[in-house]
Every structure is written in structure tokens, then in C-alpha cells.
Design a protein around this motif. Sequence first.
Motif, PDB file in Angstrom:
ATOM      1  N   SER A  75      -0.716   4.221  -2.327  1.00  0.00           N
ATOM      2  CA  SER A  75      -0.465   5.472  -1.590  1.00  0.00           C
ATOM      3  C   SER A  75      -1.772   6.106  -1.105  1.00  0.00           C
ATOM      4  CB  SER A  75       0.334   6.461  -2.434  1.00  0.00           C
ATOM      5  OG  SER A  75      -0.403   6.876  -3.558  1.00  0.00           O
ATOM      6  N   ASP A  76      -2.878   5.888  -1.827  1.00  0.00           N
ATOM      7  CA  ASP A  76      -4.186   6.416  -1.411  1.00  0.00           C
ATOM      8  C   ASP A  76      -4.842   5.556  -0.333  1.00  0.00           C
ATOM      9  OD1 ASP A  76      -3.882   8.417  -3.273  1.00  0.00           O
ATOM     10  OD2 ASP A  76      -5.320   7.573  -4.716  1.00  0.00           O
ATOM     11  N   GLY A  77      -4.261   4.396  -0.043  1.00  0.00           N
ATOM     12  CA  GLY A  77      -4.818   3.511   0.973  1.00  0.00           C
ATOM     13  C   GLY A  77      -5.916   2.595   0.464  1.00  0.00           C
ATOM     14  N   ARG A  78      -6.139   2.552  -0.849  1.00  0.00           N
ATOM     15  CA  ARG A  78      -7.169   1.677  -1.409  1.00  0.00           C
ATOM     16  C   ARG A  78      -6.698   0.233  -1.528  1.00  0.00           C
ATOM     17  NH1 ARG A  78      -9.265   4.552  -6.757  1.00  0.00           N
ATOM     18  NH2 ARG A  78      -8.095   6.432  -6.345  1.00  0.00           N
ATOM     19  N   LEU A  79      -5.376   0.061  -1.490  1.00  0.00           N
ATOM     20  CA  LEU A  79      -4.774  -1.257  -1.638  1.00  0.00           C
ATOM     21  C   LEU A  79      -3.617  -1.351  -0.648  1.00  0.00           C
ATOM     22  CD1 LEU A  79      -4.760  -3.850  -3.422  1.00  0.00           C
ATOM     23  CD2 LEU A  79      -3.168  -2.669  -4.924  1.00  0.00           C
ATOM     24  N   LYS A  80      -3.591  -2.412   0.138  1.00  0.00           N
ATOM     25  CA  LYS A  80      -2.529  -2.590   1.125  1.00  0.00           C
ATOM     26  C   LYS A  80      -1.360  -3.326   0.485  1.00  0.00           C
ATOM     27  CE  LYS A  80      -5.771  -2.915   4.930  1.00  0.00           C
ATOM     28  NZ  LYS A  80      -6.421  -3.840   5.863  1.00  0.00           N
ATOM     29  N   ALA A  81      -0.141  -2.883   0.821  1.00  0.00           N
ATOM     30  CA  ALA A  81       1.064  -3.522   0.310  1.00  0.00           C
ATOM     31  C   ALA A  81       2.125  -3.499   1.397  1.00  0.00           C
ATOM     32  CB  ALA A  81       1.570  -2.795  -0.937  1.00  0.00           C
ATOM     33  N   SER A  82       3.066  -4.405   1.286  1.00  0.00           N
ATOM     34  CA  SER A  82       4.201  -4.460   2.203  1.00  0.00           C
ATOM     35  C   SER A  82       5.451  -4.100   1.426  1.00  0.00           C
ATOM     36  CB  SER A  82       4.361  -5.874   2.760  1.00  0.00           C
ATOM     37  OG  SER A  82       3.195  -6.277   3.419  1.00  0.00           O
ATOM     38  N   ARG A  83       6.301  -3.268   2.057  1.00  0.00           N
ATOM     39  CA  ARG A  83       7.561  -2.902   1.412  1.00  0.00           C
ATOM     40  C   ARG A  83       8.650  -3.827   1.948  1.00  0.00           C
ATOM     41  NH1 ARG A  83       8.980   1.149  -1.748  1.00  0.00           N
ATOM     42  NH2 ARG A  83       7.152   2.382  -1.237  1.00  0.00           N
ATOM     43  N   ILE A  84       9.308  -4.512   1.061  1.00  0.00           N
ATOM     44  CA  ILE A  84      10.381  -5.430   1.418  1.00  0.00           C
ATOM     45  C   ILE A  84      11.704  -4.691   1.240  1.00  0.00           C
ATOM     46  CG2 ILE A  84      11.437  -7.671   0.952  1.00  0.00           C
ATOM     47  CD1 ILE A  84       8.482  -7.763   1.877  1.00  0.00           C
ATOM     48  N   VAL A  85      12.426  -4.506   2.326  1.00  0.00           N
ATOM     49  CA  VAL A  85      13.705  -3.792   2.266  1.00  0.00           C
ATOM     50  C   VAL A  85      14.793  -4.720   1.749  1.00  0.00           C
ATOM     51  CG1 VAL A  85      13.101  -2.129   4.050  1.00  0.00           C
ATOM     52  CG2 VAL A  85      14.138  -4.298   4.693  1.00  0.00           C
ATOM     53  N   THR A  87      15.920  -4.851  -1.208  1.00  0.00           N
ATOM     54  CA  THR A  87      15.663  -5.283  -2.586  1.00  0.00           C
ATOM     55  C   THR A  87      15.708  -4.079  -3.515  1.00  0.00           C
ATOM     56  OG1 THR A  87      13.290  -5.104  -2.238  1.00  0.00           O
ATOM     57  CG2 THR A  87      14.261  -7.277  -1.933  1.00  0.00           C
ATOM     58  N   GLY A  88      16.614  -3.177  -3.268  1.00  0.00           N
ATOM     59  CA  GLY A  88      16.719  -1.973  -4.085  1.00  0.00           C
ATOM     60  C   GLY A  88      16.781  -0.748  -3.206  1.00  0.00           C
ATOM     61  N   GLU A  89      16.869   0.404  -3.842  1.00  0.00           N
ATOM     62  CA  GLU A  89      17.010   1.660  -3.111  1.00  0.00           C
ATOM     63  C   GLU A  89      15.836   1.920  -2.169  1.00  0.00           C
ATOM     64  OE1 GLU A  89      17.112   6.341  -4.226  1.00  0.00           O
ATOM     65  OE2 GLU A  89      18.220   4.984  -5.535  1.00  0.00           O
ATOM     66  N   ARG A  90      14.625   1.731  -2.637  1.00  0.00           N
ATOM     67  CA  ARG A  90      13.437   2.008  -1.812  1.00  0.00           C
ATOM     68  C   ARG A  90      12.734   0.741  -1.353  1.00  0.00           C
ATOM     69  NH1 ARG A  90       9.818   5.748  -5.124  1.00  0.00           N
ATOM     70  NH2 ARG A  90       8.553   5.521  -3.265  1.00  0.00           N
ATOM     71  N   GLY A  91      13.210  -0.404  -1.762  1.00  0.00           N
ATOM     72  CA  GLY A  91      12.545  -1.655  -1.425  1.00  0.00           C
ATOM     73  C   GLY A  91      11.548  -2.049  -2.496  1.00  0.00           C
ATOM     74  N   ARG A  92      10.905  -3.163  -2.280  1.00  0.00           N
ATOM     75  CA  ARG A  92       9.954  -3.687  -3.259  1.00  0.00           C
ATOM     76  C   ARG A  92       8.582  -3.799  -2.615  1.00  0.00           C
ATOM     77  NH1 ARG A  92      11.320  -8.989  -6.710  1.00  0.00           N
ATOM     78  NH2 ARG A  92       9.882  -8.533  -8.376  1.00  0.00           N
ATOM     79  N   LEU A  93       7.557  -3.382  -3.333  1.00  0.00           N
ATOM     80  CA  LEU A  93       6.190  -3.477  -2.833  1.00  0.00           C
ATOM     81  C   LEU A  93       5.589  -4.816  -3.234  1.00  0.00           C
ATOM     82  CD1 LEU A  93       4.874   0.077  -3.730  1.00  0.00           C
ATOM     83  CD2 LEU A  93       5.205  -0.844  -1.428  1.00  0.00           C
ATOM     84  N   LEU A  94       5.015  -5.509  -2.253  1.00  0.00           N
ATOM     85  CA  LEU A  94       4.330  -6.765  -2.522  1.00  0.00           C
ATOM     86  C   LEU A  94       2.896  -6.664  -2.016  1.00  0.00           C
ATOM     87  CD1 LEU A  94       7.010  -9.443  -1.578  1.00  0.00           C
ATOM     88  CD2 LEU A  94       6.393  -8.619  -3.848  1.00  0.00           C
ATOM     89  N   ILE A  95       1.965  -7.172  -2.810  1.00  0.00           N
ATOM     90  CA  ILE A  95       0.551  -7.126  -2.491  1.00  0.00           C
ATOM     91  C   ILE A  95       0.087  -8.554  -2.225  1.00  0.00           C
ATOM     92  CG2 ILE A  95      -1.760  -6.570  -3.361  1.00  0.00           C
ATOM     93  CD1 ILE A  95       1.061  -4.850  -5.000  1.00  0.00           C
ATOM     94  N   HIS A  96      -0.579  -8.759  -1.097  1.00  0.00           N
ATOM     95  CA  HIS A  96      -1.094 -10.090  -0.759  1.00  0.00           C
ATOM     96  C   HIS A  96      -2.228 -10.430  -1.726  1.00  0.00           C
ATOM     97  CE1 HIS A  96      -2.802 -13.417   1.511  1.00  0.00           C
ATOM     98  NE2 HIS A  96      -1.654 -13.458   2.188  1.00  0.00           N
ATOM     99  N   ARG A  97      -2.312 -11.695  -2.102  1.00  0.00           N
ATOM    100  CA  ARG A  97      -3.328 -12.149  -3.058  1.00  0.00           C
ATOM    101  C   ARG A  97      -4.749 -11.811  -2.584  1.00  0.00           C
ATOM    102  NH1 ARG A  97      -3.514 -14.924  -7.496  1.00  0.00           N
ATOM    103  NH2 ARG A  97      -1.333 -15.490  -7.479  1.00  0.00           N
ATOM    104  N   GLU A  98      -4.989 -11.855  -1.273  1.00  0.00           N
ATOM    105  CA  GLU A  98      -6.315 -11.501  -0.745  1.00  0.00           C
ATOM    106  C   GLU A  98      -6.663 -10.044  -1.059  1.00  0.00           C
ATOM    107  OE1 GLU A  98      -8.674 -13.454   0.543  1.00  0.00           O
ATOM    108  OE2 GLU A  98      -7.321 -15.107   0.052  1.00  0.00           O
ATOM    109  N   GLU A  99      -5.668  -9.174  -1.046  1.00  0.00           N
ATOM    110  CA  GLU A  99      -5.897  -7.773  -1.407  1.00  0.00           C
ATOM    111  C   GLU A  99      -6.317  -7.661  -2.868  1.00  0.00           C
ATOM    112  OE1 GLU A  99      -5.651  -4.436   0.110  1.00  0.00           O
ATOM    113  OE2 GLU A  99      -6.265  -5.880   1.625  1.00  0.00           O
TER     114      GLU A  99
END
Length: 112
Positions: A75-85, A87-99
Motif C-alpha cells: 500500500s505504501d508503494g515499496r513493493l509492487k503486487a497484482s490483485r487477482i480477481v 479469488t475471494g471478496e477482494r481478490g488475492r495479491l501476488l508479488i512477482h519473484r523479481e520484486e
Amino acid sequence: MSRSSPFRSPATTAAPSNLTIEQLFAHFQTNMTKLATRLDEIHELVTGHSKEHLTVAEVAEMTGRSAYTVRRWISDGRLKASRIVDTGERGRLLIHREELHRLIGAGRGANL
């Protein structure tokens, strides 16, 4: 054709009790070299099958932080993530291995 398991312990031999300190050290070095070679083989097997994206919980475990902290980094922008819809009420956050590698490079990983 039988293939040996990469997770078997390397063959080591017990050192005879009548060896000098130098001979015992040489014996120890030989066994450590065998062990290091097997560890390298196991590492190659494991890294060849690594996931491209990680969950918040997996990143938290790998960095020695809580899932809450990882979500705060996102949420602070220090780590990038993708939200996968879908997969639940708000979706699931996935972080790329490079991150994750970038995060660890910045000194935020405790256990790696």
C-alpha cells in the motif's frame, strides 16, 4: 533405468581413530566438499522449479516479516503486487519473484 534421489546424503566415511590432526582435517575437507557438491545439485533442482509469483504469506515468511507488514509495503508503494480477481471478496495479491529480489536487495529480508 534407476535415478538416484538428489536428497540422499552424500556418502561419507568414518575417519579411522589412528589419524593425525592433519589427516583428520583432510578427511573432513573431503567430506565437506562432497556435501557442498550435493547442496549445489539440490539448489539447482529447487531453483529450476521456482514459482514466478508469490503470495503475501510466502513473501512474509521469506523476509521474516508479518503479512501485515508486506501488505503495508504494497500500500505504501515499496513493493509492487497484482490483485487477482475472482479469488475471494477482494481478490488475492501476488508479488512477482523479481520484486522479492529487489526487496531483499534493499535490505528488508531477514531470513534469506
